[in-house]
Scaffold this active site. Structure first.
Site, PDB file in Angstrom:
ATOM      1  N   ASN A  86     -21.470  -7.937 -47.925  1.00 49.24           N
ATOM      2  CA  ASN A  86     -21.999  -7.067 -48.979  1.00 49.24           C
ATOM      3  C   ASN A  86     -23.255  -7.664 -49.598  1.00 49.24           C
ATOM      4  O   ASN A  86     -24.262  -6.972 -49.811  1.00 49.24           O
ATOM      5  CB  ASN A  86     -20.954  -6.885 -50.090  1.00 49.24           C
ATOM      6  N   ARG A 112     -21.568   8.655 -39.923  1.00 48.10           N
ATOM      7  CA  ARG A 112     -21.163   7.375 -39.319  1.00 48.10           C
ATOM      8  C   ARG A 112     -19.889   7.642 -38.535  1.00 48.10           C
ATOM      9  O   ARG A 112     -18.838   7.873 -39.130  1.00 48.10           O
ATOM     10  CB  ARG A 112     -20.882   6.315 -40.384  1.00 48.10           C
ATOM     11  N   HIS A 134     -25.513  14.024 -45.565  1.00 50.12           N
ATOM     12  CA  HIS A 134     -24.330  13.218 -45.843  1.00 50.12           C
ATOM     13  C   HIS A 134     -23.077  14.092 -45.937  1.00 50.12           C
ATOM     14  O   HIS A 134     -21.965  13.588 -46.079  1.00 50.12           O
ATOM     15  CB  HIS A 134     -24.560  12.449 -47.157  1.00 50.12           C
ATOM     16  N   TYR A 164     -10.200   3.310 -45.373  1.00 55.65           N
ATOM     17  CA  TYR A 164     -10.887   4.012 -46.460  1.00 55.65           C
ATOM     18  C   TYR A 164      -9.988   5.149 -46.943  1.00 55.65           C
ATOM     19  O   TYR A 164      -9.442   5.893 -46.130  1.00 55.65           O
ATOM     20  CB  TYR A 164     -12.205   4.642 -45.988  1.00 55.65           C
ATOM     21  N   HIS A 213     -12.707   5.546 -51.415  1.00 59.43           N
ATOM     22  CA  HIS A 213     -13.944   6.193 -50.970  1.00 59.43           C
ATOM     23  C   HIS A 213     -14.003   7.675 -51.327  1.00 59.43           C
ATOM     24  O   HIS A 213     -15.055   8.302 -51.231  1.00 59.43           O
ATOM     25  CB  HIS A 213     -14.079   6.017 -49.448  1.00 59.43           C
TER      26      HIS A 213
END
Length: 696
Positions: A58, A388, A448, A481, A605
């Site tokens: 990160n 993704r 997105h 997630y 998420h």
């Protein structure tokens, strides 16, 4: 705008910088909460090691993108006002100060807690100097056979200019004495070699149950055998270092003839960007640190000297040792009865909308939705967004197989998904080669949104089915997630999905949608309107409430609206995992706002936006965080839950997380976070563990 203080009304400037937390410092605070998991004994030992690695990775990306941007602002001498009022120089100074203490804590938990605990479990990361003679000989033989042939020492002298140091590579700076003078050489540690070399001579641990695993860092093995690379020379010393570079790039999309090619060209330069950070071992003398910094054109405050080892992101490799007993057991996600009992997923959807909450619910129905559509002769069209998708994607495989003369397949592949550009380019080319219509989105915007639309011939007409999600179409991340998946055949939502795809793939200027809120067209306006409804309700004496769950909250306009809601008496509960620029608990401004961050086994998420209470509650899910980039520079979708049973389920999840005393941290008015713990006589409430046993 007015607020109440001590019974008197006073005007409050809701744009006052003191009401905002700096975005970069808020992110650093989030990464502290990630690292805190490494101290937490509730997690299995190797999972704690994984949290150290995650916190390091990160931080690497933070420097590659955020710090590099601030450094560019300083170099350009251009002011870049932020809501909290800090200058780029002030932000950089605070970031460097924080990062030094953070990296010290990483090493403290590793050296003082985790490595000793690993040794007790028979996993021993042995310093080269403490190896037995036979072990050193074994490693020397492996060095000569497997490592030496791929090493390339680069001299640094007037005839050999300072070499390029690629981003995040591990390097040795070698000091050589040659005929009375000191010269330097750089040696890159190849990424094709395992960072941790496992010794073959393993012995049983004292309890007699498992063989001991003995590991040595590869850079130590190379350093111990440098004479093989510099025969006839005296190696005086060697020191490990690592360079972080600017990995961001800007594409002039309106000037690019071919966006895919333009991004490919830029990716080549990602490893050659401006130096942002230099990490060296403490053993490296000050004069060599300065010499490296000068050659790398990096300022002194961006040089970090730390105890070995560096490159802590590689510690994730330890998680793959054969020690499943030191990891969380694999979960068995459920498949709802509505899907299991139906003859097909489309027939299940016709019986009622389906809501899944991953990873507690299986991601397999999402894959099956696409795969079944690909194999169904009655399906006429499949349209999908991909942001993704990961490696070896079953979703992409299904889309490839769907393309035939009867089925139209259109896929929006977002090429600008940061750090996923290369795999996305590969997927785009692969899909195009199979005849799939591939679009790359809209100029100036990232796509997105998470949408998959299936058009099927049924009876005498057509029927549409749509999947909408809060997370990516990625089965791997869906295991760790938390995200929602929603299947529906609601005509209004399906029509909106069709209009959205026309907007993405054609020249549609559609701005009106039946139900969907779409960024950058209607989402900001829609969210502001829903907040205003609660403000008006509170002013009219009614019960008003706002509950949001998201990754980040940074947008000043949205934050001001939430401040106004608090001032009007609206109860505001925010579950914000990462960045939060809003300050809760400020009298007269945000005393009715509570901010909680959940950081635990699973990465939170999902995005949820609830307005009101009880039967009047409106509940929406979507792909967007409340950030300027999501609201103004991305294509996003937020959609309402139609059925009361789904709203009840999501409300339960929100209430559990707001009551969590195992994974939750509460934000203070100064922007810091306090870890929540049970009250006296109360049991620990772990929302993630409860949802594992009862997803609802």
């Amino acid at each position: 705008m007015t607020g109440t203080m001590g019974g008197e009304e006073r005007k409050v400037n809701l744009s006052d910088p003191s009401l905002y937390v700096n975005r970069e410092l808020s992110w650093l605070s989030f990464n502290e909460r990630v690292l805190a998991q490494a101290w937490d004994e509730r997690h299995p030992l190797l999972e704690r090691v994984r949290f150290v690695a995650i916190s390091a990775t990160n931080l690497d990306e933070f420097f590659m993108i955020r710090v590099s941007g601030l450094q560019q602002q300083v170099a350009a001498e251009l002011p870049n006002p932020v809501p909290d009022g800090m200058t780029p120089e002030e932000q950089l100074a605070r970031i460097h100060e924080h990062t030094r203490s953070f990296m010290a804590e990483q090493r403290e938990v590793l050296e003082r807690v985790l490595l000793p605990a690993l040794r007790r479990e028979g996993i021993n990361l042995v310093p080269y100097a403490r190896l037995r003679k036979a072990e050193k000989q074994e490693l020397k033989e492996r060095f000569v056979r497997d490592i030496f042939p791929v090493l390339t020492p680069l001299a640094i002298d007037p005839a050999h200019p300072f070499p390029h140091i690629s981003n995040l590579s591990l390097n040795l700076l070698v000091v050589i004495e040659d005929e009375g003078r000191r010269v330097m050489a750089r040696l890159k540690v190849p990424t094709t070699i395992d960072r941790f070399m496992r010794l073959s001579g393993e012995e049983l641990v004292q309890n007699g149950r498992r063989p001991e695993i003995r590991l040595v860092r590869v850079e130590e093995v190379i350093a111990a055998n440098l004479e093989e690379l510099f025969p006839g020379k005296k190696v005086a010393a060697s020191y490990v270092f690592q360079v972080t570079r600017n990995a961001d790039f800007v594409i002039e999309e309106d000037e690019a003839a071919d966006l895919l090619q333009a991004i490919e060209d830029e990716l080549e330069g990602r490893w050659f960007g401006q130096s942002v950070r230099l990490v060296v071992t403490e053993e490296m003398p000050e004069e060599l640190r300065e010499w490296l910094a000068i050659n790398l054109r990096i300022d002194r405050q961006s040089v970090y000297a730390v105890p070995e080892p560096i490159g802590l992101g590689d510690f994730d490799k330890l998680v793959h040792l054969e020690r499943a007993d030191l990891l969380y057991p694999p979960i068995a996600p459920r498949v709802p009865d509505a899907i299991r009992s139906a003859s097909s997923i489309t027939s299940a959807i016709r019986q009622g909308d389906i809501l899944l909450y991953h990873p507690y619910d299986s991601f397999a129905p999402v894959v099956e939705f696409v795969r079944a559509a690909a194999e169904d002769p009655n399906v006429l069209a499949i349209k999908q967004t991909l942001y993704r998708v990961g490696a070896n994607s079953p979703i992409v495989e299904a889309l490839e197989s769907a393309r035939d003369e009867q089925t139209q397949v259109a896929v929006l592949v977002e090429l600008k998904a940061r750090f996923d550009e290369e795999p996305n380019i590969t997927w785009a080319r692969q899909l195009e080669a199979r005849g799939v219509h591939v679009a790359y989105g809209l100029v100036g915007l990232k796509t997105h949104a998470k949408v998959c639309l299936v058009v099927r011939r049924e009876g005498q007409g057509l029927r549409r089915y749509v999947h909408l999600g809060t997370g990516n179409y990625n089965p791997s991340t869906a295991r760790v997630y938390t995200d929602f998946s929603y299947f529906t055949d609601d005509p209004g939502l399906c029509e909106d999905a069709s209009d959205l795809f026309n907007y993405l793939t054609g020249y549609s200027s559609q701005r009106e949608y039946n139900t969907l809120l779409v960024a950058p067209l209607t989402l900001r306006e829609g969210m502001m309107r829903l907040v205003e409804e609660q403000i008006e309700r509170a002013r009219g004496g009614g019960a008003a409430r706002i509950t949001w769950k998201m990754n980040s909250l940074t947008d000043p306009q949205i934050i001001e609206a939430l401040y106004r809601a608090s001032q009007a008496g609206v109860r505001v509960d925010l579950i914000v995992r990462g960045i939060c620029c809003l300050r809760p608990g400020i009298e007269g401004v945000s005393e009715n706002i509570r901010v909680v961050s959940i950081v635990g086994r699973f990465l939170e998420h999902a995005r949820v936006f609830a307005f009101g209470e009880g039967e009047d509650e409106k509940l929406l899910l979507g792909s967007a965080d409340m950030m300027q980039r999501n609201l103004d520079r991305r294509v996003e979708q937020v959609f309402p839950l139609r059925e009361e049973r789904h709203r009840r389920r999501v409300r339960r999840i929100l209430d559990l997380q707001l009551s969590d005393t195992a994974n939750a941290w509460e934000m203070r008015p100064d922007g810091t976070f306090k870890r929540l713990r049970p009250g006296e006589g109360e049991e620990l409430l772990d929302s993630q563990a409860i949802l594992l046993s009862d997803p609802g």
